[in-house]
Design a protein around this motif. Structure first.
Motif, PDB file in Angstrom:
ATOM      1  N   ALA A   1       0.824  -1.207   0.000  1.00  0.00           N
ATOM      2  CA  ALA A   1       0.000   0.000   0.000  1.00  0.00           C
ATOM      3  C   ALA A   1       0.859   1.258   0.000  1.00  0.00           C
ATOM      4  CB  ALA A   1      -0.929  -0.004   1.215  1.00  0.00           C
ATOM      5  N   ALA A   2       2.023   1.181   0.639  1.00  0.00           N
ATOM      6  CA  ALA A   2       2.907   2.351   0.717  1.00  0.00           C
ATOM      7  C   ALA A   2       3.823   2.486  -0.482  1.00  0.00           C
ATOM      8  CB  ALA A   2       3.751   2.260   1.989  1.00  0.00           C
ATOM      9  N   ALA A   3       3.933   1.444  -1.294  1.00  0.00           N
ATOM     10  CA  ALA A   3       4.937   1.421  -2.355  1.00  0.00           C
ATOM     11  C   ALA A   3       4.735   2.524  -3.390  1.00  0.00           C
ATOM     12  CB  ALA A   3       4.921   0.052  -3.039  1.00  0.00           C
ATOM     13  N   ILE A   4       3.513   2.698  -3.861  1.00  0.00           N
ATOM     14  CA  ILE A   4       3.262   3.676  -4.925  1.00  0.00           C
ATOM     15  C   ILE A   4       3.548   5.100  -4.457  1.00  0.00           C
ATOM     16  CG2 ILE A   4       1.499   4.669  -6.425  1.00  0.00           C
ATOM     17  CD1 ILE A   4       0.297   1.899  -6.698  1.00  0.00           C
ATOM     18  N   PRO A   5       3.002   5.554  -3.318  1.00  0.00           N
ATOM     19  CA  PRO A   5       3.346   6.922  -2.901  1.00  0.00           C
ATOM     20  C   PRO A   5       4.831   7.116  -2.615  1.00  0.00           C
ATOM     21  CG  PRO A   5       2.044   5.772  -1.210  1.00  0.00           C
ATOM     22  CD  PRO A   5       1.967   4.963  -2.452  1.00  0.00           C
ATOM     23  N   ILE A   6       5.493   6.073  -2.098  1.00  0.00           N
ATOM     24  CA  ILE A   6       6.933   6.190  -1.853  1.00  0.00           C
ATOM     25  C   ILE A   6       7.684   6.377  -3.167  1.00  0.00           C
ATOM     26  CG2 ILE A   6       8.984   4.879  -1.174  1.00  0.00           C
ATOM     27  CD1 ILE A   6       7.371   3.740   1.132  1.00  0.00           C
ATOM     28  N   ALA A   7       7.345   5.557  -4.155  1.00  0.00           N
ATOM     29  CA  ALA A   7       8.016   5.666  -5.451  1.00  0.00           C
ATOM     30  C   ALA A   7       7.709   6.996  -6.116  1.00  0.00           C
ATOM     31  CB  ALA A   7       7.577   4.503  -6.343  1.00  0.00           C
ATOM     32  N   TRP A   8       6.474   7.465  -5.987  1.00  0.00           N
ATOM     33  CA  TRP A   8       6.052   8.710  -6.634  1.00  0.00           C
ATOM     34  C   TRP A   8       6.755   9.927  -6.029  1.00  0.00           C
ATOM     35  CZ3 TRP A   8       3.255   9.941 -10.838  1.00  0.00           C
ATOM     36  CH2 TRP A   8       2.798  11.249 -10.957  1.00  0.00           C
ATOM     37  N   GLN A   9       6.872   9.936  -4.714  1.00  0.00           N
ATOM     38  CA  GLN A   9       7.402  11.110  -4.032  1.00  0.00           C
ATOM     39  C   GLN A   9       8.920  11.133  -3.957  1.00  0.00           C
ATOM     40  OE1 GLN A   9       5.516  11.621  -0.210  1.00  0.00           O
ATOM     41  NE2 GLN A   9       3.449  11.491  -1.056  1.00  0.00           N
ATOM     42  N   THR A  10       9.530   9.964  -3.904  1.00  0.00           N
ATOM     43  CA  THR A  10      10.976   9.936  -3.683  1.00  0.00           C
ATOM     44  C   THR A  10      11.783   9.346  -4.839  1.00  0.00           C
ATOM     45  OG1 THR A  10      10.978   7.743  -2.648  1.00  0.00           O
ATOM     46  CG2 THR A  10      10.510   9.629  -1.216  1.00  0.00           C
ATOM     47  N   GLY A  11      11.115   8.621  -5.735  1.00  0.00           N
ATOM     48  CA  GLY A  11      11.853   7.936  -6.788  1.00  0.00           C
ATOM     49  C   GLY A  11      12.766   6.873  -6.221  1.00  0.00           C
ATOM     50  N   TRP A  12      12.384   6.348  -5.052  1.00  0.00           N
ATOM     51  CA  TRP A  12      13.239   5.451  -4.254  1.00  0.00           C
ATOM     52  C   TRP A  12      13.167   4.020  -4.773  1.00  0.00           C
ATOM     53  CZ3 TRP A  12      12.199   2.742   0.845  1.00  0.00           C
ATOM     54  CH2 TRP A  12      13.386   2.498   1.540  1.00  0.00           C
ATOM     55  N   MET A  13      13.523   3.848  -6.060  1.00  0.00           N
ATOM     56  CA  MET A  13      13.543   2.514  -6.661  1.00  0.00           C
ATOM     57  C   MET A  13      14.493   2.541  -7.851  1.00  0.00           C
ATOM     58  SD  MET A  13      10.442   0.306  -8.351  1.00  0.00           S
ATOM     59  CE  MET A  13      10.609  -1.461  -8.668  1.00  0.00           C
ATOM     60  N   SER A  14      15.481   1.674  -7.815  1.00  0.00           N
ATOM     61  CA  SER A  14      16.473   1.641  -8.894  1.00  0.00           C
ATOM     62  C   SER A  14      16.099   0.600  -9.936  1.00  0.00           C
ATOM     63  CB  SER A  14      17.857   1.317  -8.319  1.00  0.00           C
ATOM     64  OG  SER A  14      17.888  -0.025  -7.855  1.00  0.00           O
ATOM     65  N   GLY A  15      16.801   0.663 -11.060  1.00  0.00           N
ATOM     66  CA  GLY A  15      16.594  -0.343 -12.091  1.00  0.00           C
ATOM     67  C   GLY A  15      16.936  -1.739 -11.582  1.00  0.00           C
ATOM     68  N   LEU A  16      17.977  -1.828 -10.762  1.00  0.00           N
ATOM     69  CA  LEU A  16      18.360  -3.112 -10.178  1.00  0.00           C
ATOM     70  C   LEU A  16      17.251  -3.651  -9.283  1.00  0.00           C
ATOM     71  CD1 LEU A  16      20.456  -5.332  -9.618  1.00  0.00           C
ATOM     72  CD2 LEU A  16      21.374  -3.876  -7.779  1.00  0.00           C
ATOM     73  N   ASP A  17      16.637  -2.769  -8.501  1.00  0.00           N
ATOM     74  CA  ASP A  17      15.529  -3.189  -7.641  1.00  0.00           C
ATOM     75  C   ASP A  17      14.394  -3.780  -8.474  1.00  0.00           C
ATOM     76  OD1 ASP A  17      16.886  -2.211  -5.438  1.00  0.00           O
ATOM     77  OD2 ASP A  17      15.861  -0.266  -5.488  1.00  0.00           O
ATOM     78  N   ALA A  18      14.078  -3.101  -9.576  1.00  0.00           N
ATOM     79  CA  ALA A  18      12.970  -3.553 -10.425  1.00  0.00           C
ATOM     80  C   ALA A  18      13.278  -4.909 -11.050  1.00  0.00           C
ATOM     81  CB  ALA A  18      12.699  -2.516 -11.519  1.00  0.00           C
ATOM     82  N   VAL A  19      14.509  -5.076 -11.548  1.00  0.00           N
ATOM     83  CA  VAL A  19      14.892  -6.347 -12.174  1.00  0.00           C
ATOM     84  C   VAL A  19      14.847  -7.479 -11.153  1.00  0.00           C
ATOM     85  CG1 VAL A  19      16.800  -7.613 -13.237  1.00  0.00           C
ATOM     86  CG2 VAL A  19      16.271  -5.301 -13.997  1.00  0.00           C
ATOM     87  N   MET A  20      15.388  -7.237  -9.970  1.00  0.00           N
ATOM     88  CA  MET A  20      15.383  -8.280  -8.939  1.00  0.00           C
ATOM     89  C   MET A  20      13.961  -8.616  -8.502  1.00  0.00           C
ATOM     90  SD  MET A  20      18.603  -7.961  -6.356  1.00  0.00           S
ATOM     91  CE  MET A  20      18.264  -6.285  -5.817  1.00  0.00           C
ATOM     92  N   ALA A  21      13.109  -7.602  -8.385  1.00  0.00           N
ATOM     93  CA  ALA A  21      11.726  -7.855  -7.986  1.00  0.00           C
ATOM     94  C   ALA A  21      11.032  -8.757  -8.993  1.00  0.00           C
ATOM     95  CB  ALA A  21      10.968  -6.535  -7.838  1.00  0.00           C
ATOM     96  N   ILE A  22      11.251  -8.499 -10.277  1.00  0.00           N
ATOM     97  CA  ILE A  22      10.620  -9.311 -11.321  1.00  0.00           C
ATOM     98  C   ILE A  22      11.188 -10.729 -11.320  1.00  0.00           C
ATOM     99  CG2 ILE A  22      10.387  -9.587 -13.821  1.00  0.00           C
ATOM    100  CD1 ILE A  22      10.339  -6.500 -13.996  1.00  0.00           C
ATOM    101  N   VAL A  23      12.511 -10.856 -11.211  1.00  0.00           N
ATOM    102  CA  VAL A  23      13.147 -12.178 -11.231  1.00  0.00           C
ATOM    103  C   VAL A  23      12.691 -13.017 -10.037  1.00  0.00           C
ATOM    104  CG1 VAL A  23      15.338 -13.401 -11.008  1.00  0.00           C
ATOM    105  CG2 VAL A  23      15.158 -11.452 -12.564  1.00  0.00           C
ATOM    106  N   PHE A  24      12.726 -12.436  -8.843  1.00  0.00           N
ATOM    107  CA  PHE A  24      12.299 -13.172  -7.657  1.00  0.00           C
ATOM    108  C   PHE A  24      10.803 -13.472  -7.702  1.00  0.00           C
ATOM    109  CE2 PHE A  24      16.400 -12.079  -5.898  1.00  0.00           C
ATOM    110  CZ  PHE A  24      16.650 -13.086  -4.966  1.00  0.00           C
ATOM    111  N   PHE A  25      10.012 -12.562  -8.264  1.00  0.00           N
ATOM    112  CA  PHE A  25       8.572 -12.781  -8.384  1.00  0.00           C
ATOM    113  C   PHE A  25       8.286 -14.011  -9.246  1.00  0.00           C
ATOM    114  CE2 PHE A  25       4.537 -12.170 -10.625  1.00  0.00           C
ATOM    115  CZ  PHE A  25       3.660 -11.945  -9.570  1.00  0.00           C
ATOM    116  N   PHE A  26       8.911 -14.062 -10.411  1.00  0.00           N
ATOM    117  CA  PHE A  26       8.648 -15.176 -11.315  1.00  0.00           C
ATOM    118  C   PHE A  26       9.283 -16.474 -10.813  1.00  0.00           C
ATOM    119  CE2 PHE A  26       7.214 -11.880 -14.119  1.00  0.00           C
ATOM    120  CZ  PHE A  26       6.265 -12.506 -14.914  1.00  0.00           C
TER     121      PHE A  26
END
Length: 320
Positions: free
Chosen positions: A44-69
């Motif tokens: 629930a907090a992820a979207i406002p955190i990302a919107w306000q701070t940009g606190w997510m790197s490309g590496l974070d996104a890739v790892m999230a997708i890899v671990f998710f799948f």
């Protein structure tokens, strides 16, 4: 055409030990609350955190997708189609590795997960089903309560719905699965610490470790949780029913990719042991594709692929 399931009488709870099992200890129940609530709050907090701070790197996104799948396919491949329904047999390394990946989805240990799911199939949308959305009736308020119950509310109950001696005696005899199940706390720790370690080492910073822990750990687990739970809730309320099944399970195509083929739920309940759930043209089922690849390499055997004759019969029965 997507339709709401037809009206049905409210499902009554059964309290017999053969169905309900034992009560969780206070410590076990506390852990259930922690691992259900904290990832959901993070999501629930992820979207406002990302919107306000940009606190997510490309590496974070890739790892999230890899671990998710990886962990999500662990659940659908190992927990669901291999262990629960015996859709195929895997060699020992694949069996152990895939079951460990499933444990890293933080949905419970293998033996308990299988017992719950087999119980669901034994009583699907009837008395004794641990998570039917039709528990309270068919009115608007009853359906809202039923959706909450089937989606995640049932897991907050103090009763441990698993009765492993009744529903998973075969797994209790499998030393590999018992061993992996006992180490579920370890897989839970690793699923959060591995992304953090990778993020921290890649960036050589505590910030990199923290953002990876949040996005590829906690938020990823939350998204996977709600995707899996949607099969219990949404896919028993809304969707298409081209095949004859004895319950209200439905195909819901919007979830097909993120559920790894599990949202072709009507087909699954019409033929539970089938290794493929998405059987019609255009129905994406990545879990079935992985099983197919493993079969080609000789890593799995005795795969129960659906026959055209059986599918035709189930479709004909649904039409009548």
């Amino acid at each position: 055409m997507t339709t709401l399931a037809p009206q049905a009488a409210p499902v009554k709870k059964r309290q017999g030990k053969a169905v309900m099992g034992e009560k969780r200890s206070l410590w076990q129940q506390t852990l259930v609350y922690l691992f259900l609530v904290i990832p959901t709050l993070a999501l629930a907090a992820a979207i406002p955190i990302a919107w306000q701070t940009g606190w997510m790197s490309g590496l974070d996104a890739v790892m999230a997708i890899v671990f998710f799948f990886a962990t999500g396919h662990g659940v659908t491949f190992a927990y669901h189609r291999m262990l629960t329904h015996g859709s195929f047999k895997a060699n020992r390394p694949v069996k152990i590795a895939s079951t460990i990946l499933a444990g890293m989805a933080v949905q419970g240990n293998a033996v308990g997960w299988v017992a719950d799911h087999r119980r669901h199939h034994a009583f699907s949308d009837k008395e004794g089903d641990p998570h039917s959305p039709w528990l309270f009736g068919t009115g608007p308020v009853a359906l809202m309560k039923g959706f909450w119950h089937s989606h995640m509310g049932w897991m907050f109950q103090r009763e441990n719905t698993s009765n492993v001696e009744r529903y998973a005696p075969d797994l209790l005899k499998d030393k590999d699965i018992v061993w992996v199940s006992k180490l579920f706390p370890l897989w839970t720790v690793l699923t959060f610490l591995l992304p953090a370690a990778i993020g921290g080492l890649a960036t050589m910073s505590w910030t990199g470790a923290l953002t990876a822990f949040f996005w590829a750990g906690v938020v990823r687990v939350a998204v996977l949780h709600h995707t899996t739970w949607s099969t219990n809730s949404v896919c028993h309320m809304v969707g298409e029913r081209p095949f004859k099944a004895r319950d209200k399970a439905a195909n819901f195509w919007p979830l097909a990719i993120v559920s790894f083929g599990e949202s072709w739920h009507n087909m699954h309940h019409a033929d539970p042991t089938s290794a493929r759930h998405g059987v019609k043209r255009g129905q994406i089922d990545t879990t079935a594709r992985i099983i197919w690849i493993c079969e080609k390499f000789g890593w799995v055997s005795n795969v129960k692929w659906p026959s055209p004759e059986r599918l035709a019969r189930l479709e004909k029965e649904a039409a009548h």
